[in-house]
Design a protein around this motif. Structure first.
Motif, PDB file in Angstrom:
ATOM      1  N   SER A  73       0.854  -1.189   0.000  1.00 34.83           N
ATOM      2  CA  SER A  73       0.000   0.000   0.000  1.00 34.83           C
ATOM      3  C   SER A  73       0.890   1.239   0.000  1.00 34.83           C
ATOM      4  O   SER A  73       2.079   1.164   0.314  1.00 34.83           O
ATOM      5  CB  SER A  73      -0.941   0.010   1.221  1.00 34.83           C
ATOM      6  OG  SER A  73      -0.197   0.176   2.415  1.00 34.83           O
ATOM      7  N   GLY A  74       0.292   2.358  -0.349  1.00 34.74           N
ATOM      8  CA  GLY A  74       1.045   3.603  -0.374  1.00 34.74           C
ATOM      9  C   GLY A  74       1.781   3.789  -1.684  1.00 34.74           C
ATOM     10  O   GLY A  74       1.461   3.170  -2.702  1.00 34.74           O
ATOM     11  N   CYS A  75       2.814   4.643  -1.635  1.00 35.80           N
ATOM     12  CA  CYS A  75       3.545   5.007  -2.840  1.00 35.80           C
ATOM     13  C   CYS A  75       4.959   5.432  -2.466  1.00 35.80           C
ATOM     14  O   CYS A  75       5.167   6.066  -1.419  1.00 35.80           O
ATOM     15  CB  CYS A  75       2.812   6.170  -3.516  1.00 35.80           C
ATOM     16  SG  CYS A  75       3.664   6.885  -4.922  1.00 35.80           S
ATOM     17  N   TRP A  76       5.917   5.079  -3.309  1.00 37.26           N
ATOM     18  CA  TRP A  76       7.295   5.524  -3.135  1.00 37.26           C
ATOM     19  C   TRP A  76       7.970   5.537  -4.505  1.00 37.26           C
ATOM     20  O   TRP A  76       7.429   5.024  -5.481  1.00 37.26           O
ATOM     21  CB  TRP A  76       8.055   4.624  -2.150  1.00 37.26           C
ATOM     22  CG  TRP A  76       8.244   3.218  -2.631  1.00 37.26           C
ATOM     23  CD1 TRP A  76       7.372   2.167  -2.475  1.00 37.26           C
ATOM     24  CD2 TRP A  76       9.357   2.704  -3.354  1.00 37.26           C
ATOM     25  NE1 TRP A  76       7.883   1.037  -3.071  1.00 37.26           N
ATOM     26  CE2 TRP A  76       9.105   1.335  -3.625  1.00 37.26           C
ATOM     27  CE3 TRP A  76      10.547   3.245  -3.811  1.00 37.26           C
ATOM     28  CZ2 TRP A  76       9.991   0.527  -4.313  1.00 37.26           C
ATOM     29  CZ3 TRP A  76      11.437   2.436  -4.502  1.00 37.26           C
ATOM     30  CH2 TRP A  76      11.147   1.090  -4.739  1.00 37.26           C
ATOM     31  N   TYR A  77       9.150   6.150  -4.553  1.00 36.90           N
ATOM     32  CA  TYR A  77       9.908   6.187  -5.799  1.00 36.90           C
ATOM     33  C   TYR A  77      11.381   6.384  -5.472  1.00 36.90           C
ATOM     34  O   TYR A  77      11.740   6.763  -4.354  1.00 36.90           O
ATOM     35  CB  TYR A  77       9.413   7.305  -6.731  1.00 36.90           C
ATOM     36  CG  TYR A  77       9.608   8.685  -6.156  1.00 36.90           C
ATOM     37  CD1 TYR A  77      10.757   9.426  -6.455  1.00 36.90           C
ATOM     38  CD2 TYR A  77       8.673   9.255  -5.304  1.00 36.90           C
ATOM     39  CE1 TYR A  77      10.958  10.689  -5.907  1.00 36.90           C
ATOM     40  CE2 TYR A  77       8.861  10.509  -4.762  1.00 36.90           C
ATOM     41  CZ  TYR A  77      10.004  11.225  -5.068  1.00 36.90           C
ATOM     42  OH  TYR A  77      10.201  12.458  -4.519  1.00 36.90           O
ATOM     43  N   TYR A  78      12.235   6.116  -6.457  1.00 37.34           N
ATOM     44  CA  TYR A  78      13.653   6.414  -6.320  1.00 37.34           C
ATOM     45  C   TYR A  78      13.923   7.797  -6.890  1.00 37.34           C
ATOM     46  O   TYR A  78      13.361   8.154  -7.944  1.00 37.34           O
ATOM     47  CB  TYR A  78      14.523   5.380  -7.050  1.00 37.34           C
ATOM     48  CG  TYR A  78      14.601   4.053  -6.342  1.00 37.34           C
ATOM     49  CD1 TYR A  78      14.890   3.993  -4.980  1.00 37.34           C
ATOM     50  CD2 TYR A  78      14.402   2.866  -7.015  1.00 37.34           C
ATOM     51  CE1 TYR A  78      14.964   2.782  -4.321  1.00 37.34           C
ATOM     52  CE2 TYR A  78      14.489   1.648  -6.359  1.00 37.34           C
ATOM     53  CZ  TYR A  78      14.757   1.621  -5.015  1.00 37.34           C
ATOM     54  OH  TYR A  78      14.839   0.422  -4.363  1.00 37.34           O
ATOM     55  N   THR A  79      14.772   8.566  -6.213  1.00 38.51           N
ATOM     56  CA  THR A  79      15.142   9.901  -6.672  1.00 38.51           C
ATOM     57  C   THR A  79      15.598   9.856  -8.130  1.00 38.51           C
ATOM     58  O   THR A  79      15.296  10.752  -8.915  1.00 38.51           O
ATOM     59  CB  THR A  79      16.278  10.464  -5.788  1.00 38.51           C
ATOM     60  OG1 THR A  79      15.839  10.475  -4.429  1.00 38.51           O
ATOM     61  CG2 THR A  79      16.671  11.859  -6.198  1.00 38.51           C
ATOM     62  N   LYS A  85       6.879   5.706 -10.125  1.00 39.40           N
ATOM     63  CA  LYS A  85       6.386   5.513  -8.758  1.00 39.40           C
ATOM     64  C   LYS A  85       5.925   4.066  -8.557  1.00 39.40           C
ATOM     65  O   LYS A  85       5.320   3.467  -9.439  1.00 39.40           O
ATOM     66  CB  LYS A  85       5.261   6.497  -8.468  1.00 39.40           C
ATOM     67  CG  LYS A  85       5.764   7.931  -8.386  1.00 39.40           C
ATOM     68  CD  LYS A  85       4.691   8.866  -7.917  1.00 39.40           C
ATOM     69  CE  LYS A  85       5.221  10.233  -7.593  1.00 39.40           C
ATOM     70  NZ  LYS A  85       5.971  10.908  -8.612  1.00 39.40           N
ATOM     71  N   GLN A  86       6.233   3.535  -7.398  1.00 39.22           N
ATOM     72  CA  GLN A  86       5.823   2.193  -7.019  1.00 39.22           C
ATOM     73  C   GLN A  86       4.599   2.326  -6.123  1.00 39.22           C
ATOM     74  O   GLN A  86       4.648   3.019  -5.107  1.00 39.22           O
ATOM     75  CB  GLN A  86       6.957   1.483  -6.277  1.00 39.22           C
ATOM     76  CG  GLN A  86       8.255   1.399  -7.072  1.00 39.22           C
ATOM     77  CD  GLN A  86       8.102   0.605  -8.341  1.00 39.22           C
ATOM     78  OE1 GLN A  86       7.730  -0.573  -8.324  1.00 39.22           O
ATOM     79  NE2 GLN A  86       8.377   1.239  -9.466  1.00 39.22           N
ATOM     80  N   THR A  87       3.490   1.710  -6.511  1.00 38.27           N
ATOM     81  CA  THR A  87       2.233   1.815  -5.768  1.00 38.27           C
ATOM     82  C   THR A  87       1.755   0.413  -5.395  1.00 38.27           C
ATOM     83  O   THR A  87       2.382  -0.588  -5.745  1.00 38.27           O
ATOM     84  CB  THR A  87       1.173   2.525  -6.627  1.00 38.27           C
ATOM     85  OG1 THR A  87       1.010   1.800  -7.848  1.00 38.27           O
ATOM     86  CG2 THR A  87       1.590   3.968  -6.945  1.00 38.27           C
ATOM     87  N   ALA A  88       0.621   0.350  -4.687  1.00 31.96           N
ATOM     88  CA  ALA A  88       0.084  -0.927  -4.219  1.00 31.96           C
ATOM     89  C   ALA A  88       0.049  -1.953  -5.350  1.00 31.96           C
ATOM     90  O   ALA A  88      -0.456  -1.669  -6.433  1.00 31.96           O
ATOM     91  CB  ALA A  88      -1.310  -0.731  -3.637  1.00 31.96           C
ATOM     92  N   GLY A  89       0.632  -3.112  -5.098  1.00 30.21           N
ATOM     93  CA  GLY A  89       0.678  -4.184  -6.072  1.00 30.21           C
ATOM     94  C   GLY A  89       1.940  -4.198  -6.916  1.00 30.21           C
ATOM     95  O   GLY A  89       2.149  -5.127  -7.689  1.00 30.21           O
ATOM     96  N   SER A  90       2.803  -3.190  -6.769  1.00 28.37           N
ATOM     97  CA  SER A  90       4.036  -3.140  -7.557  1.00 28.37           C
ATOM     98  C   SER A  90       5.082  -4.092  -6.993  1.00 28.37           C
ATOM     99  O   SER A  90       5.326  -4.120  -5.791  1.00 28.37           O
ATOM    100  CB  SER A  90       4.633  -1.728  -7.552  1.00 28.37           C
ATOM    101  OG  SER A  90       3.786  -0.813  -8.180  1.00 28.37           O
ATOM    102  N   TYR A  91       5.699  -4.857  -7.886  1.00 24.18           N
ATOM    103  CA  TYR A  91       6.838  -5.702  -7.543  1.00 24.18           C
ATOM    104  C   TYR A  91       8.039  -5.145  -8.284  1.00 24.18           C
ATOM    105  O   TYR A  91       7.975  -4.896  -9.486  1.00 24.18           O
ATOM    106  CB  TYR A  91       6.595  -7.163  -7.957  1.00 24.18           C
ATOM    107  CG  TYR A  91       7.868  -7.974  -8.013  1.00 24.18           C
ATOM    108  CD1 TYR A  91       8.494  -8.410  -6.849  1.00 24.18           C
ATOM    109  CD2 TYR A  91       8.475  -8.279  -9.228  1.00 24.18           C
ATOM    110  CE1 TYR A  91       9.676  -9.142  -6.892  1.00 24.18           C
ATOM    111  CE2 TYR A  91       9.655  -9.008  -9.288  1.00 24.18           C
ATOM    112  CZ  TYR A  91      10.245  -9.430  -8.115  1.00 24.18           C
ATOM    113  OH  TYR A  91      11.422 -10.139  -8.161  1.00 24.18           O
ATOM    114  N   LEU A  92       9.137  -4.935  -7.567  1.00 24.64           N
ATOM    115  CA  LEU A  92      10.355  -4.396  -8.156  1.00 24.64           C
ATOM    116  C   LEU A  92      11.503  -5.367  -7.916  1.00 24.64           C
ATOM    117  O   LEU A  92      11.726  -5.795  -6.779  1.00 24.64           O
ATOM    118  CB  LEU A  92      10.699  -3.039  -7.531  1.00 24.64           C
ATOM    119  CG  LEU A  92      12.009  -2.400  -7.978  1.00 24.64           C
ATOM    120  CD1 LEU A  92      11.930  -1.959  -9.431  1.00 24.64           C
ATOM    121  CD2 LEU A  92      12.358  -1.217  -7.084  1.00 24.64           C
TER     122      LEU A  92
END
Length: 170
Positions: A73-79, A85-92
């Motif tokens: 859940s939520g959201c994040w990203y690399y500078t 942006k990586q959001t809910a359900g994202s696999y990296l």
């Protein structure tokens, strides 16, 4: 085909409910809560559920091994990749040798809840490229064990760890 002659016997499954597990605060960085799942200091593998508060920015870091990173859940990203942006359900999947800095947008309305499996270490640096530390399964285990002793309610934290090797007499 016959069953293998040698196998690992288990009296019970090694399982932890990450939903029932207490989270530890302030281990890795301010604004982060951690629920350790698996810490293997012998093979350098760490598996954590991590919640990031809105506005958290981690130090720039270099991965010595691969990372599997799932966003629940939520959201994040690399500078370095602000448009991805990586959001809910994202696999990296992160290859060993990658370097980046994790950011959680300050305008997130909720914590960003993630699950990661990391092989090796994060070598952490300041914004100007000066060495901070090397965060690996051993350092995280030290921080977790200390927090379990010090944080109220943390005595219920459970995690799976690698066995201590020993000599066997024949």
């Amino acid at each position: 085909m016959a069953l293998p002659e040698t196998f690992t016997h288990q009296d019970e499954l090694l399982t932890i409910s990450s939903n029932a597990q207490p989270f530890l605060d302030g281990l890795l960085h301010p604004g982060i809560s951690v629920a350790p799942m698996f810490l293997d200091t012998h093979n350098g593998v760490w598996c954590l559920r991590v919640k990031f508060k809105p506005g958290v920015t981690l130090p720039l870091h270099y991965h010595t091994g691969v990372v599997h990173f799932y966003t629940m859940s939520g959201c994040w990203y690399y500078t370095e990749y602000p448009d991805q942006k990586q959001t809910a359900g994202s696999y990296l999947f992160e290859p060993g040798g990658s370097i980046h800095q994790l950011n959680v947008p300050a305008d997130n309305t909720e914590d960003t809840d993630t699950f990661m499996i990391v092989f090796g270490a994060n070598v952490n640096f300041t914004e100007t490229g000066e060495y901070i530390n090397m965060m690996d399964a051993g350092l995280i285990k030290t921080w977790v064990d200390q927090a379990i002793k010090e944080q109220p309610g943390a005595e219920d934290v459970r995690y799976i760890s690698s066995p201590v090797p020993s000599f066997t007499k024949s």
